[in-house]
Design a protein around this motif. Structure first.
Motif, PDB file in Angstrom:
ATOM      1  N   ALA A 392      -2.106   5.794   7.221  1.00  0.00           N
ATOM      2  CA  ALA A 392      -0.796   6.275   8.011  1.00  0.00           C
ATOM      3  C   ALA A 392       0.021   5.144   7.704  1.00  0.00           C
ATOM      4  CB  ALA A 392      -1.190   6.270   9.538  1.00  0.00           C
ATOM      5  N   TYR A 393       1.649   5.482   8.353  1.00  0.00           N
ATOM      6  CA  TYR A 393       2.538   4.443   8.029  1.00  0.00           C
ATOM      7  C   TYR A 393       1.966   3.123   8.230  1.00  0.00           C
ATOM      8  CZ  TYR A 393       7.364   2.556   8.106  1.00  0.00           C
ATOM      9  OH  TYR A 393       8.279   1.749   7.919  1.00  0.00           O
ATOM     10  N   PRO A 394       2.389   2.023   7.607  1.00  0.00           N
ATOM     11  CA  PRO A 394       3.440   2.060   6.503  1.00  0.00           C
ATOM     12  C   PRO A 394       3.169   2.554   5.102  1.00  0.00           C
ATOM     13  CG  PRO A 394       2.607  -0.125   6.875  1.00  0.00           C
ATOM     14  CD  PRO A 394       2.085   0.687   7.946  1.00  0.00           C
ATOM     15  N   GLU A 395       1.678   3.044   5.143  1.00  0.00           N
ATOM     16  CA  GLU A 395       1.190   3.527   3.912  1.00  0.00           C
ATOM     17  C   GLU A 395       1.714   4.794   3.514  1.00  0.00           C
ATOM     18  OE1 GLU A 395      -3.214   2.982   3.968  1.00  0.00           O
ATOM     19  OE2 GLU A 395      -3.081   1.128   3.232  1.00  0.00           O
ATOM     20  N   TYR A 396       2.352   5.224   2.385  1.00  0.00           N
ATOM     21  CA  TYR A 396       2.741   6.435   2.118  1.00  0.00           C
ATOM     22  C   TYR A 396       2.574   7.040   0.744  1.00  0.00           C
ATOM     23  CZ  TYR A 396       6.670   9.478   0.874  1.00  0.00           C
ATOM     24  OH  TYR A 396       7.474  10.572   0.328  1.00  0.00           O
ATOM     25  N   LEU A 412       4.941   0.691   2.316  1.00  0.00           N
ATOM     26  CA  LEU A 412       6.292   0.812   2.551  1.00  0.00           C
ATOM     27  C   LEU A 412       7.092  -0.781   2.792  1.00  0.00           C
ATOM     28  CD1 LEU A 412       7.289   4.293   3.645  1.00  0.00           C
ATOM     29  CD2 LEU A 412       7.478   3.182   1.481  1.00  0.00           C
ATOM     30  N   HIS A 413       6.119  -1.525   3.804  1.00  0.00           N
ATOM     31  CA  HIS A 413       6.682  -2.769   4.305  1.00  0.00           C
ATOM     32  C   HIS A 413       6.446  -3.807   3.339  1.00  0.00           C
ATOM     33  CE1 HIS A 413       5.454  -1.860   8.851  1.00  0.00           C
ATOM     34  NE2 HIS A 413       6.580  -1.334   8.368  1.00  0.00           N
ATOM     35  N   ASP A 414       5.300  -3.742   2.284  1.00  0.00           N
ATOM     36  CA  ASP A 414       5.615  -4.605   1.068  1.00  0.00           C
ATOM     37  C   ASP A 414       6.714  -4.172   0.008  1.00  0.00           C
ATOM     38  OD1 ASP A 414       3.373  -6.059   2.212  1.00  0.00           O
ATOM     39  OD2 ASP A 414       1.811  -4.956   1.035  1.00  0.00           O
ATOM     40  N   ALA A 415       6.817  -3.016   0.027  1.00  0.00           N
ATOM     41  CA  ALA A 415       7.981  -2.635  -1.037  1.00  0.00           C
ATOM     42  C   ALA A 415       9.267  -3.116  -0.636  1.00  0.00           C
ATOM     43  CB  ALA A 415       7.998  -1.030  -0.912  1.00  0.00           C
ATOM     44  N   VAL A 416       9.741  -3.136   0.731  1.00  0.00           N
ATOM     45  CA  VAL A 416      10.704  -3.629   1.060  1.00  0.00           C
ATOM     46  C   VAL A 416      10.740  -5.087   1.203  1.00  0.00           C
ATOM     47  CG1 VAL A 416      12.378  -3.684   2.988  1.00  0.00           C
ATOM     48  CG2 VAL A 416      11.292  -1.714   2.472  1.00  0.00           C
ATOM     49  N   VAL A 632       7.938  -1.410  -8.909  1.00  0.00           N
ATOM     50  CA  VAL A 632       8.713  -0.695  -9.926  1.00  0.00           C
ATOM     51  C   VAL A 632       8.211   0.764  -9.786  1.00  0.00           C
ATOM     52  CG1 VAL A 632       9.631  -0.488 -12.258  1.00  0.00           C
ATOM     53  CG2 VAL A 632       9.414  -2.754 -11.378  1.00  0.00           C
ATOM     54  N   ILE A 633       9.079   1.917  -9.962  1.00  0.00           N
ATOM     55  CA  ILE A 633       8.780   3.268 -10.069  1.00  0.00           C
ATOM     56  C   ILE A 633       9.930   3.580 -11.088  1.00  0.00           C
ATOM     57  CG2 ILE A 633       8.768   5.440  -9.240  1.00  0.00           C
ATOM     58  CD1 ILE A 633       8.124   4.053  -6.358  1.00  0.00           C
ATOM     59  N   THR A 669       3.882   0.677 -10.432  1.00  0.00           N
ATOM     60  CA  THR A 669       3.345  -0.462 -10.472  1.00  0.00           C
ATOM     61  C   THR A 669       4.018  -1.423  -9.759  1.00  0.00           C
ATOM     62  OG1 THR A 669       2.533  -1.937 -12.111  1.00  0.00           O
ATOM     63  CG2 THR A 669       4.722  -1.189 -12.285  1.00  0.00           C
ATOM     64  N   GLY A 670       3.104  -2.251  -9.079  1.00  0.00           N
ATOM     65  CA  GLY A 670       3.562  -3.570  -8.233  1.00  0.00           C
ATOM     66  C   GLY A 670       2.931  -3.807  -7.086  1.00  0.00           C
ATOM     67  N   LYS A 671       3.418  -4.969  -6.383  1.00  0.00           N
ATOM     68  CA  LYS A 671       2.611  -5.196  -5.227  1.00  0.00           C
ATOM     69  C   LYS A 671       2.306  -4.284  -4.203  1.00  0.00           C
ATOM     70  CE  LYS A 671       3.048  -8.801  -1.824  1.00  0.00           C
ATOM     71  NZ  LYS A 671       1.523  -9.176  -1.815  1.00  0.00           N
ATOM     72  N   ALA A 672       3.253  -3.409  -3.905  1.00  0.00           N
ATOM     73  CA  ALA A 672       3.200  -2.459  -2.915  1.00  0.00           C
ATOM     74  C   ALA A 672       2.454  -1.278  -3.281  1.00  0.00           C
ATOM     75  CB  ALA A 672       4.714  -1.902  -2.456  1.00  0.00           C
ATOM     76  N   ILE A 673       1.976  -0.964  -4.424  1.00  0.00           N
ATOM     77  CA  ILE A 673       1.229   0.083  -4.582  1.00  0.00           C
ATOM     78  C   ILE A 673      -0.036  -0.300  -4.716  1.00  0.00           C
ATOM     79  CG2 ILE A 673       0.879   1.561  -6.810  1.00  0.00           C
ATOM     80  CD1 ILE A 673       3.876   1.803  -6.018  1.00  0.00           C
TER      81      ILE A 673
END
Length: 685
Positions: A392-396, A412-416, A632-633, A669-673
């Motif tokens: 569930a959110y913040p996972e998307y 999404l929290h880590d992505a931001v 990065v996407i 790729t990246g920390k939020a993935i």
């Protein structure tokens, strides 16, 4: 087959010795000239049928046979009782010799096959090969000797004549499964014999000459000669090729069966009937190839061999290593040539796949495996459907691995907080994904869109309102114009107190609007628009003031115990944060703006401010800020700068896939993935 021919050859000698003893009371014929000529013809006919004729295919072989035979006939002409028989024999031999030479001489490879010269060459070749066989030539010697030296009324002569007729009935190709020293008879399902064992799971076998129904992906079984138990290996043919006019097969062993009464000859390959599908668990339809040389821990190379030619870049492969299932993603396919022997070559396709690791369902990610599979390990296409744990959110879910339901999940929290970059050419899908992420972020994050072209924000539904209302924006623009005009004066003529006062007024006006937005419970997204400012410098100053105040407000709220999460989405990022070479005429002011945003990128995470950078080309965007994007996407891209920048995140293997990515496919790729590893993802909805 060769063993069986020796058996027949031995039987021939035994029968001949028996007949000779029966009629002459001597095991061996007398050494008279006529007997030597007569029996040598009979011997050479049998030898030719068993060991020469099966490989007889060229006029050169006819020349090899006829020249010594002609030279042998010349000195024995006088001992023939009837010279007509000698002339007929000699004429046939010379005719075949001349015809063979002519067929070779007139053949012209520079002309087409239908040219009269080449057609005549083929006709002569086929004729001499047919009539120049050993059983024809040496039968001629046998008959000529029989008619010259022996009486037709003699019982021994008649017996030898019928013996000769029986020899002519021998078909060397039918000797494949006739004899066995072990007492077993090969079944009709026997298709070949093991030639060499290339690894624990791959062996090379030579197909029997009389077997024509041998094809790739036929299921086979076999038993090694070194096995004392009744273990039967089950596998299938994954490659076939021809070498020296013989068919060879590569067999891949997939499992063992324990059969107590397995009636199999060791090292013989048997074709298994698939009528009742006895080995459905082999998953041959999902077989992709085997691991080959050049593989390493990060990526594997494999020889491609698939029943249906439908493998695509990005698809998921699985390799069994012990009890683990290790997953790989296809990133490349190349053609290659294998040198078999002399000038023989075999073409094949070689694929490359990067390691994702072992799937962890509870973590929605892959765990890297620390070693490389053994060479010739079979590779299969992964299943399409996996059991997926709930999230569930913040996972998307960004998308899925192509061809499966395995999700690529982003936090999404880590992505931001650690900044995110969406890169790709127009139409690749980056703006679409950005809008979806923004819609998700509005759950608990305030989103500010920077879109000076108004192409992005107008597609949001509902379209966001300006974060600074028109009246306030006009006041700010007036202050900025006044300040810039004042700064154009000489330093001793500038009203510095008034400049400072107006700068504070600008910050206050912006802060009031930002605070109102952050405190508004009904609004989660706003757009930052440019006012009607008289020059480019004024626009850049306006933008710089805005970013400074956003950062200061976030910092104040955190220190006051009232933190807020803010995502600044910058569409067409090169218009806001250009690289120095693309900054334009207002170079100093552009650098000042980029420095301000860079400072936020470096420290914003501590105060809840993060960036979503959306751009077509990384070459035009400040690398100081891009390098702060920990997620990065990357969609389809063509420019070398993007390859260099993205390559630092995803590696050289995946960089090569960027120019050929499908629409709505991306490398993430990246920390939020959640996957922790670069991966190609299908983002289609």
């Amino acid at each position: 087959m060769l063993k069986n021919r020796f058996v027949v050859f031995g039987l021939f000698f035994a029968i001949l010795m028996f007949l000779n003893y029966y009629f002459t009371q001597s095991l061996l014929p007398s050494p008279d000239t006529k007997n030597l000529w007569f029996y040598s013809g009979l011997f050479m006919m049998v030898f030719s049928i068993l060991f020469i004729d099966p490989y007889y295919s060229s006029p050169k072989n006819v020349i090899t046979n006829t020249i010594p035979l002609a030279l042998t006939l010349i000195p024995i002409k006088d001992i023939f009782a009837d010279t007509k028989i000698w002339w007929i024999s000699f004429g046939v031999v010379i005719t075949l010799l001349v015809a063979a030479l002519i067929s070779l001489v007139i053949n012209d490879e520079t002309k087409s096959e239908n040219h009269v010269q080449n057609r005549l060459s083929v006709f002569l070749k086929n004729s001499v090969v047919l009539f120049g066989q050993g059983k024809v030539l040496y039968s001629l010697v046998f008959i000529a000797s029989l008619l010259s030296y022996y009486s037709i009324q003699n019982d021994y002569t008649i017996t030898l004549f019928f013996f000769w007729c029986g020899i002519l009935l021998i078909n060397p190709k039918s000797l494949t499964n006739t004899f066995s020293l072990t007492g077993k008879k090969l079944s009709t399902n026997a298709i070949g014999e093991v030639f060499s064992i290339q690894s624990k799971q791959v062996l090379l076998a030579k197909v029997f000459r009389d077997k024509t129904n041998v094809n790739k992906f036929d299921i086979v079984e076999f038993q090694y000669s070194t096995q004392d138990d009744h273990t039967v290996s089950i596998g299938f043919i994954f490659d076939t090729y021809f070498l020296n006019n013989e068919k060879w097969i590569k067999v891949l062993k997939l499992k063992n069966d324990i059969q107590q009464n397995a009636d199999l000859n060791p090292n013989i390959i048997y074709k298994v009937s698939t009528q009742h599908n006895p080995h459905a668990d082999l998953n041959i339809d999902k077989f992709v190839g085997v691991v080959v040389e050049g593989s390493n821990i990060e990526n594997i190379r494999f020889e491609y061999s698939k029943q249906n030619e439908n493998l695509e870049e990005g698809q998921l492969l699985v390799v069994a290593v012990g009890s683990k299932s290790i997953f790989y993603q296809v990133v490349e396919g190349i053609t290659a040539i294998e040198n078999l022997e002399s000038k023989n070559e075999s073409g094949f396709t070689c694929g490359e796949a990067i390691q994702l690791g072992e799937w962890q369902a509870n973590q929605l990610s892959f765990i890297k495996y620390g070693w490389v599979p053994n060479i010739n390990t079979p590779i299969f296409l992964a299943e399409q459907n996996f059991a997926i744990n709930q999230y569930a959110y913040p996972e998307y879910q960004l998308g899925v691995i192509p061809g499966t339901n395995l999700p690529s999940v982003i936090n999404l929290h880590d992505a931001v907080s650690h900044h995110m970059a969406l890169i790709g050419v127009t139409g690749s899908g980056k703006s679409f994904l950005a809008r979806e992420i923004i819609n998700q972020l509005q759950t608990d994050t305030k989103v500010i869109c920077i879109d000076f072209n108004n192409e992005f924000v107008t597609t949001l539904n509902p379209a966001p309102l300006p974060i600074i209302n028109a009246a306030t924006a006009t006041q700010i623009a007036t202050h900025i114009d006044w300040i810039n005009n004042e700064l154009d004066k000489f330093a001793n003529q500038q009203d510095k107190p008034q400049i400072a006062s107006r700068q504070e007024n600008i910050k206050t006006l912006i802060k009031t609007e930002i605070d109102a937005f952050l405190d508004d419970q009904t609004s989660t997204i706003k757009v930052f628009e440019l006012p009607d400012v008289s020059n480019t410098t004024g626009i850049l100053d306006y933008t710089k003031y805005f970013f400074k105040v956003v950062f200061e407000v976030a910092k104040e709220r955190l220190l006051a115990g009232n933190p807020v999460r803010i995502c600044v989405a910058i569409e067409e990022a090169h218009t806001v944060i250009p690289e120095w070479n693309f900054a334009g005429s207002s170079d100093k002011t552009s650098q000042s703006l980029v420095n301000t945003i860079s400072q936020i990128a470096l420290q914003g995470r501590k105060y809840g401010v993060g960036f979503m950078i959306i751009t077509q080309r990384t070459a035009n965007v400040s690398k100081t800020i891009l390098t702060q994007c920990n997620t990065v996407i990357c969609f389809k891209a063509f420019d070398d700068t993007s390859f260099t920048f993205v390559g630092n995140h995803i590696g050289k293997e995946l960089v090569k896939t960027l120019p050929r990515l499908k629409q709505y496919h991306a490398v993430v790729t990246g920390k939020a993935i959640k996957s922790n590893l670069p991966i190609i993802v299908d983002l289609k909805r």
